[in-house]
Design a protein around this motif. Sequence first.
Motif, short mmCIF file in Angstrom:
data_model
loop_
_atom_site.label_atom_id
_atom_site.label_comp_id
_atom_site.label_asym_id
_atom_site.label_seq_id
_atom_site.Cartn_x
_atom_site.Cartn_y
_atom_site.Cartn_z
N ALA A 170 34.21 -58.59 -0.39
CA ALA A 170 33.01 -57.57 -0.63
C ALA A 170 32.99 -56.38 0.34
CB ALA A 170 31.69 -58.23 -0.36
N LEU A 171 33.02 -56.64 1.65
CA LEU A 171 32.97 -55.78 2.70
C LEU A 171 34.24 -54.62 2.61
CD1 LEU A 171 31.06 -55.13 4.82
CD2 LEU A 171 32.63 -56.55 6.55
N ALA A 172 35.32 -54.99 2.53
CA ALA A 172 36.40 -53.93 2.79
C ALA A 172 36.49 -53.00 1.44
CB ALA A 172 37.86 -54.47 2.91
N VAL A 173 36.19 -53.84 0.30
CA VAL A 173 36.29 -53.16 -1.02
C VAL A 173 34.92 -51.98 -1.05
CG1 VAL A 173 36.04 -53.19 -3.46
CG2 VAL A 173 37.40 -54.76 -2.18
N GLN A 174 34.04 -52.34 -0.39
CA GLN A 174 32.65 -51.60 -0.59
C GLN A 174 32.86 -50.37 0.28
OE1 GLN A 174 29.42 -53.37 1.43
NE2 GLN A 174 28.45 -51.45 1.47
N MET A 175 33.49 -50.40 1.27
CA MET A 175 33.69 -49.32 2.22
C MET A 175 34.53 -48.43 1.64
SD MET A 175 34.13 -51.60 5.79
CE MET A 175 34.30 -50.14 6.99
N VAL A 176 35.40 -48.70 0.77
CA VAL A 176 36.41 -47.58 0.20
C VAL A 176 36.16 -47.10 -1.42
CG1 VAL A 176 38.27 -48.18 1.87
CG2 VAL A 176 38.22 -49.12 -0.27
N ILE A 177 35.25 -47.98 -2.06
CA ILE A 177 35.40 -47.93 -3.45
C ILE A 177 34.45 -46.87 -4.11
CG2 ILE A 177 33.63 -49.70 -4.04
CD1 ILE A 177 35.66 -50.78 -5.91
N GLY A 178 33.53 -46.26 -3.35
CA GLY A 178 32.72 -45.18 -3.61
C GLY A 178 31.39 -45.66 -4.44
N ASN A 179 31.20 -47.07 -4.75
CA ASN A 179 30.06 -47.68 -5.24
C ASN A 179 29.27 -46.87 -6.30
OD1 ASN A 179 30.22 -50.00 -3.35
ND2 ASN A 179 29.87 -48.37 -2.00
#
Lengths: 290, 306
Positions: free
Chosen positions: B235-244
């Motif tokens: 979750a965490l690392a993806v959330q930081m770079v994915i733009g959400n």
Amino acid sequence: MQTLEGPEPVTPAKLAPLARPPLEAMSGAIGPDAAVKLHAEDVSVLYGERVAVRDVTLDVPEHSVMAFIGPSGCGKSTVLRCFDRMNDLIPGATVRGRVELDGEDMYAPSVLPVEIRRKVGLVFQRPNPFPMSIYENVAYGPRRHGQKDRARLDEVVERSLRQAALWDEVKDDLRKKSGLALSGGQQQRLCIARTLAIDPEVILMDEPCSALDPIATLKIEELISQLKAEYTILIVTHNMQQAARVSDRTAFFTLGEDRAGYLVELDDTLKIFTNPANQLTEDYVSGRFG
Amino acid sequence: MTTVESSLSRAQPGLRARLDVPRRITLAAALVVIGAVALLLGFIVWRGLQLFVASGVPVAQIFTTAWQPDPLSAGTNYGLLPFIGGTLAVMAVAAVIATPLSVGLALFLAEVAPGWARRIVQPAMEVFVGIPSVVYGWLGLVVLVPYLRTQFGWMGFATGFSWFAGSLVLSLMILPTITSISYDAFVVVPADMRSASLALGTTRWQAIRHVVLPTAATGVATAIVFGLMRAAGEALAVQMVIGNAPVIPTSLARPVTTLTSQITLDMSDATGTWNEALWTMGLVLLIISLTFVLIIRRLGRRSTPA
């Protein structure tokens, strides 16, 4: 039937019922004018610093069977694997001296090991079919060497399996059955068929029957006698009676004081088993060896 | 057989009970774990279904694309398709990037590398696994995202936050998983098989390509699925770079979102039906994971008879 590796002296009279062909027929089977297929001169193999086997010089005549016998660890298999450069695969192993196939230096820098191994097949101690169908096992070598034609492959597979005396037992499920689903003896004949399929000139066998039961062993031995007509065969065996049954010439190796193996005596099989020149050979073949 | 047993137990009356101790201890451990898993599954399923049961949202609604979760604003819609699609998309591209690298590295380690190279790469892999995911995310945020924005803006990376950034960060994180499981699959291929091929005059590469790889194929497939499973859960690392951005993924250069990152993002604000929808997202994630477990088990069964 007597035990396969008994302590009693092996005499021609005892061997006769098992011999195939009879011992008498074997002596002198190789004329002095037979072409030399394999030649080793002063060959030593080292594993790192340790000499595993030293100063082996021998000739293998074409279309003959030569057996390597001797106690465990005397370097029989190591010498065998000099003839197809499989020792190259062992890290730290070095081969010294000269090894020739048809008079040509096998270890010349211009020679690729893969070329040698196409001409010199190896059958391993334990049957090691690939985890694929019987057909694919046999077709493996030809396919890798570029044969794509289906009809040609079918032909090679059938011929090789017939030569290995396995065709009748497997012809109905060539493509369905895995090579691993066969019995041990069948697997070993499959491995022989796989080797025959690359059309080698020499076949090396490293104790090919040591993992097999007596019936399967007998089948492989019959096969060796038949294959002799077309191939030159070298067989390592712990079973002296097997050596006596299948080979024309026998080489006896043992372990020296320096823990390195060496060739003690090489002669016609009949002579090695009845009237060897060296006392060590006499002791070994008559079962007096420690 | 029975007589031997009974004479023994007569000789030492306490023996049977003492022999039973290890069995009881291990059984207790197994029961605790099985109980925990059962409770967890039951809880997530029960909470995950409240969106439909308690709030009466039709099941079909989660397969729509609009995400308007706030119950305080008018006209809510709980379309989970962007999250499901985002999770699958980010995961798939991560696997596409990581698989050739990992399988290649595993082959190198198992078949080619001399001992000293193995002694360097294996600890390096363990370091890879040990790095906390926030560090990957941070690196992605301060290095990768600005780099994509400044250097690849012409390719559509307007902000740098993107499907591709998420997948790239994830691919680094699943690399060790796929590498180590495929490595294990390669090293269990018996040495005999390689020698058999070489003795037939094939090259080493042919032996690898035609014997080692097919023999290890199910193991490699298992490795990839394990990698995907890890990717789906991160979750965490993806959330930081994915733009959400809760949209259906259409471009690698554009922001998207995933189930996990949306849950972490929303969990502090969500109340009522919104909260229930997050549980439903958890349930969907669980179903994705269970599917992978089933695939792995199926693969394992297929490889056993060989």
